[in-house]
Enzyme design. Structure first.
Site, PDB file in Angstrom:
ATOM      1  N   ARG A 297      -6.546 -22.839  -1.398  1.00 36.07           N
ATOM      2  CA  ARG A 297      -5.952 -23.193  -0.109  1.00 36.07           C
ATOM      3  C   ARG A 297      -6.809 -24.180   0.689  1.00 36.07           C
ATOM      4  O   ARG A 297      -6.268 -24.948   1.490  1.00 36.07           O
ATOM      5  CB  ARG A 297      -5.689 -21.924   0.713  1.00 36.07           C
ATOM      6  CG  ARG A 297      -4.511 -21.136   0.185  1.00 36.07           C
ATOM      7  CD  ARG A 297      -4.274 -19.845   0.951  1.00 36.07           C
ATOM      8  NE  ARG A 297      -3.020 -19.225   0.512  1.00 36.07           N
ATOM      9  CZ  ARG A 297      -2.646 -17.992   0.836  1.00 36.07           C
ATOM     10  NH1 ARG A 297      -3.435 -17.239   1.590  1.00 36.07           N
ATOM     11  NH2 ARG A 297      -1.500 -17.512   0.397  1.00 36.07           N
TER      12      ARG A 297
ATOM     13  N   ARG B  82       2.415 -19.675   2.107  1.00 41.25           N
ATOM     14  CA  ARG B  82       1.797 -19.931   3.407  1.00 41.25           C
ATOM     15  C   ARG B  82       1.628 -21.429   3.684  1.00 41.25           C
ATOM     16  O   ARG B  82       1.566 -21.826   4.852  1.00 41.25           O
ATOM     17  CB  ARG B  82       0.471 -19.183   3.515  1.00 41.25           C
ATOM     18  CG  ARG B  82       0.643 -17.680   3.366  1.00 41.25           C
ATOM     19  CD  ARG B  82      -0.424 -16.877   4.067  1.00 41.25           C
ATOM     20  NE  ARG B  82      -0.306 -15.457   3.735  1.00 41.25           N
ATOM     21  CZ  ARG B  82       0.586 -14.624   4.269  1.00 41.25           C
ATOM     22  NH1 ARG B  82       1.446 -15.067   5.177  1.00 41.25           N
ATOM     23  NH2 ARG B  82       0.631 -13.355   3.902  1.00 41.25           N
TER      24      ARG B  82
ATOM     25  N   LYS C 248       8.203 -15.393  -1.259  1.00 35.77           N
ATOM     26  CA  LYS C 248       7.100 -14.536  -1.701  1.00 35.77           C
ATOM     27  C   LYS C 248       6.738 -13.510  -0.645  1.00 35.77           C
ATOM     28  O   LYS C 248       6.422 -12.363  -0.962  1.00 35.77           O
ATOM     29  CB  LYS C 248       5.885 -15.385  -2.050  1.00 35.77           C
ATOM     30  CG  LYS C 248       4.739 -14.579  -2.651  1.00 35.77           C
ATOM     31  CD  LYS C 248       3.586 -15.464  -3.060  1.00 35.77           C
ATOM     32  CE  LYS C 248       2.599 -14.711  -3.937  1.00 35.77           C
ATOM     33  NZ  LYS C 248       1.989 -13.556  -3.297  1.00 35.77           N
TER      34      LYS C 248
ATOM     35  N   ASP D 227      -5.697 -14.921   6.020  1.00 36.90           N
ATOM     36  CA  ASP D 227      -4.311 -15.328   5.795  1.00 36.90           C
ATOM     37  C   ASP D 227      -3.733 -16.166   6.932  1.00 36.90           C
ATOM     38  O   ASP D 227      -2.672 -16.773   6.773  1.00 36.90           O
ATOM     39  CB  ASP D 227      -3.421 -14.106   5.558  1.00 36.90           C
ATOM     40  CG  ASP D 227      -3.531 -13.587   4.131  1.00 36.90           C
ATOM     41  OD1 ASP D 227      -4.086 -14.304   3.278  1.00 36.90           O
ATOM     42  OD2 ASP D 227      -3.068 -12.460   3.874  1.00 36.90           O
TER      43      ASP D 227
ATOM     44  N   SER E  91     -12.893  -9.822  -2.677  1.00 37.33           N
ATOM     45  CA  SER E  91     -11.525  -9.500  -2.249  1.00 37.33           C
ATOM     46  C   SER E  91     -11.453  -8.039  -1.826  1.00 37.33           C
ATOM     47  O   SER E  91     -11.848  -7.146  -2.586  1.00 37.33           O
ATOM     48  CB  SER E  91     -10.523  -9.762  -3.375  1.00 37.33           C
ATOM     49  OG  SER E  91      -9.241  -9.286  -3.009  1.00 37.33           O
ATOM     50  N   SER E  92     -10.923  -7.800  -0.640  1.00 41.87           N
ATOM     51  CA  SER E  92     -10.747  -6.425  -0.167  1.00 41.87           C
ATOM     52  C   SER E  92      -9.698  -5.685  -0.999  1.00 41.87           C
ATOM     53  O   SER E  92      -9.664  -4.455  -1.012  1.00 41.87           O
ATOM     54  CB  SER E  92     -10.325  -6.426   1.304  1.00 41.87           C
ATOM     55  OG  SER E  92      -9.066  -7.052   1.469  1.00 41.87           O
ATOM     56  N   GLN E  93      -8.843  -6.428  -1.698  1.00 43.56           N
ATOM     57  CA  GLN E  93      -7.791  -5.786  -2.492  1.00 43.56           C
ATOM     58  C   GLN E  93      -8.363  -5.005  -3.672  1.00 43.56           C
ATOM     59  O   GLN E  93      -7.759  -4.036  -4.124  1.00 43.56           O
ATOM     60  CB  GLN E  93      -6.776  -6.820  -2.968  1.00 43.56           C
ATOM     61  CG  GLN E  93      -5.933  -7.381  -1.837  1.00 43.56           C
ATOM     62  CD  GLN E  93      -4.911  -8.391  -2.314  1.00 43.56           C
ATOM     63  OE1 GLN E  93      -4.748  -8.614  -3.514  1.00 43.56           O
ATOM     64  NE2 GLN E  93      -4.220  -9.013  -1.377  1.00 43.56           N
TER      65      GLN E  93
ATOM     66  N   ARG F 122       0.839  -1.206   0.000  1.00 38.77           N
ATOM     67  CA  ARG F 122       0.000   0.000   0.000  1.00 38.77           C
ATOM     68  C   ARG F 122       0.873   1.254   0.000  1.00 38.77           C
ATOM     69  O   ARG F 122       0.630   2.204  -0.750  1.00 38.77           O
ATOM     70  CB  ARG F 122      -0.920  -0.007   1.228  1.00 38.77           C
ATOM     71  CG  ARG F 122      -2.072  -0.998   1.116  1.00 38.77           C
ATOM     72  CD  ARG F 122      -2.659  -1.330   2.485  1.00 38.77           C
ATOM     73  NE  ARG F 122      -3.877  -2.143   2.378  1.00 38.77           N
ATOM     74  CZ  ARG F 122      -3.886  -3.438   2.106  1.00 38.77           C
ATOM     75  NH1 ARG F 122      -2.736  -4.075   1.898  1.00 38.77           N
ATOM     76  NH2 ARG F 122      -5.030  -4.108   2.034  1.00 38.77           N
TER      77      ARG F 122
ATOM     78  N   LYS G 211      -6.591 -17.750  -4.009  1.00 42.23           N
ATOM     79  CA  LYS G 211      -5.235 -17.344  -3.632  1.00 42.23           C
ATOM     80  C   LYS G 211      -4.221 -18.019  -4.554  1.00 42.23           C
ATOM     81  O   LYS G 211      -4.552 -18.481  -5.647  1.00 42.23           O
ATOM     82  CB  LYS G 211      -4.977 -17.690  -2.167  1.00 42.23           C
ATOM     83  CG  LYS G 211      -5.887 -16.958  -1.187  1.00 42.23           C
ATOM     84  CD  LYS G 211      -5.551 -15.483  -1.105  1.00 42.23           C
ATOM     85  CE  LYS G 211      -6.343 -14.790  -0.004  1.00 42.23           C
ATOM     86  NZ  LYS G 211      -5.962 -13.371   0.138  1.00 42.23           N
TER      87      LYS G 211
END
Length: 417
Positions: free
Chosen positions: A330, A373, A397, A299, A145-147, A28, A326
């Site tokens: 996942r 992850r 990553k 996450d 997605s909040s992105q 960000r 993702k």
């Protein structure tokens, strides 16, 4: 680098670590520093994702390959859409070309952006011709997605009329949107969220300043897991604060279930994780021992699921619908790898249920599916059984120093030649 076996001989874990800056904050802040040239950054994440984003913001070629970096794909799509006079192609790995971006592209197109798909409709790669955008209102679904939302918020100050974003349906991963809001406010942009509407005014200039990025709470989750799976633990992590912008700081609450207490050293910005040697998990008569809704912190779902497996307790984790888009699916990956270890796991489109397991299988090889992850979530299991992690360098990553930091806590491993 691929590890044959990870072993932690001591079940008592002690040590001090300094984890790299938050990937979420870094990404960000990097976009904001590109928009506001007098914003300097310290403690930027050394992750692949942050490095990819930094290089992309100073492109040497019109074709920008962001590899597996999903956050970079979303943020850069919005950023280049408003860079008048530029023309770029955003592409990535084969998995990236399977990750949807249509919601964000549709929102940007409604504002007047010039974006086209070069292969499959709704997915990267994208051709973006930057232009001056004067439309100031947009709607988009906030339940995927909040992105997507954050990508629009980050470019909003640079738009001539600012931007009003109306969020449709239930908002997912709300702490990440709040992180973006707080970041904007900290640098001097008067952003607001009232009910389902975000307002970010045009902001021409900000005061010259240096923003220090906090260490990554998502990365801290693996040390919470290590503490929980240890007989006793005393782990100090540097550059953390109690009033964190990061939603995953909720770890300090969730891991109380597993006997891990968190204390903050406010003066030195350190967090201390203590697992008391005499802690005993209180089982209940419910169908599952632990039940958590992780819609705001997906996450850390893999970490918590594996912690429960290592402690041989049951759990039901809900609010996980974003995990399917993702680096890998996942939920499917977790089910597959946990069942190798002897677990019984049920999944739906948005939840995972782990049933109690009596014994763990040893010397199992965990596949990582190009997902950082997966590697880091399963590594703490070495406190319970010898375990192999394939494609272990995938951790770069988000956390390139992960394996070295585990060494500092006494973990041992052998690499394949």
């Amino acid at each position: 680098m691929s590890f044959k076996k990870i072993i932690q001989k001591s079940k008592d874990t002690q040590g001090s670590l300094e984890i790299t800056g938050s990937k979420s904050e870094s990404n960000r802040a990097l976009i904001l520093s590109a928009l506001f040239k007098n914003l300097s950054l310290k403690n930027i994440s050394n992750s692949d994702d942050a490095n990819v984003l930094q290089r992309a913001l100073l492109p040497s070629s019109p074709v920008i390959d962001i590899h597996h970096a999903g956050t970079a794909m979303r943020f850069l799509t919005a950023y280049f859409a408003v860079q008048e006079g530029t023309e770029v192609i955003l592409t990535g790995s084969s998995r990236m070309k399977e990750r949807p971006i249509k919601i964000l592209v549709d929102a940007l197109r409604s504002l007047g952006a010039n974006i086209s798909y070069l292969e499959q409709e709704g997915y990267p790669p994208l051709k973006i011709k930057g232009k001056n955008i004067t439309t100031s209102k947009v709607e988009l679904s906030a339940n995927v997605s909040s992105q997507y939302v954050t990508a629009l918020m980050l470019i909003a100050p640079s738009l001539p009329q600012g931007l009003e974003i109306s969020l449709l349906q239930q908002i997912t991963s709300m702490p990440y949107i709040e992180m973006t809001l707080k970041l904007l406010r900290q640098i001097g942009v008067k952003a607001n969220l009232i009910e389902n509407k975000i307002t970010v005014p045009h902001t021409n200039t900000i005061e010259s300043q240096t923003f220090i990025i906090e260490s990554d709470w998502s990365s801290a989750s693996y040390f919470y897991s290590i503490a929980a799976l240890s007989s006793s633990a005393d782990i100090i992590l540097s550059n953390y604060k109690a009033d964190s912008l990061q939603g995953d700081s909720v770890l300090s609450i969730y891991y109380k279930h597993f006997g891990v207490e968190t204390s903050f050293d406010y003066r030195n910005k350190r967090v201390r994780l203590i697992k008391k040697a005499d802690f005993r998990l209180q089982r209940n008569n419910a169908k599952v021992d632990i039940q958590l809704n992780l819609v705001d912190s997906p996450d850390i779902a893999q970490t918590i699921a594996v912690t429960c497996l290592g402690l041989r307790i049951s759990c039901r984790l809900t609010g996980l619908h974003t995990l399917k888009i993702k680096e890998t699916d996942r939920l499917v990956a977790l089910k597959t790898e946990m069942e190798k270890l002897g677990a019984a796991v049920d999944i739906t489109k948005d939840q995972l249920t782990l049933h109690r397991v009596s014994n763990l299988r040893k010397d199992i090889t965990i596949e990582t599916y190009n997902d950082h992850r997966m590697a880091m979530a399963f590594a703490p299991m070495a406190l319970k059984i010898p375990i192999q992690i394939n494609d272990a360098n995938v951790v770069s990553k988000s956390y390139p120093d992960f394996w070295n930091d585990l060494k500092k806590l006494g973990f041992q491993y052998a690499e394949d030649e």
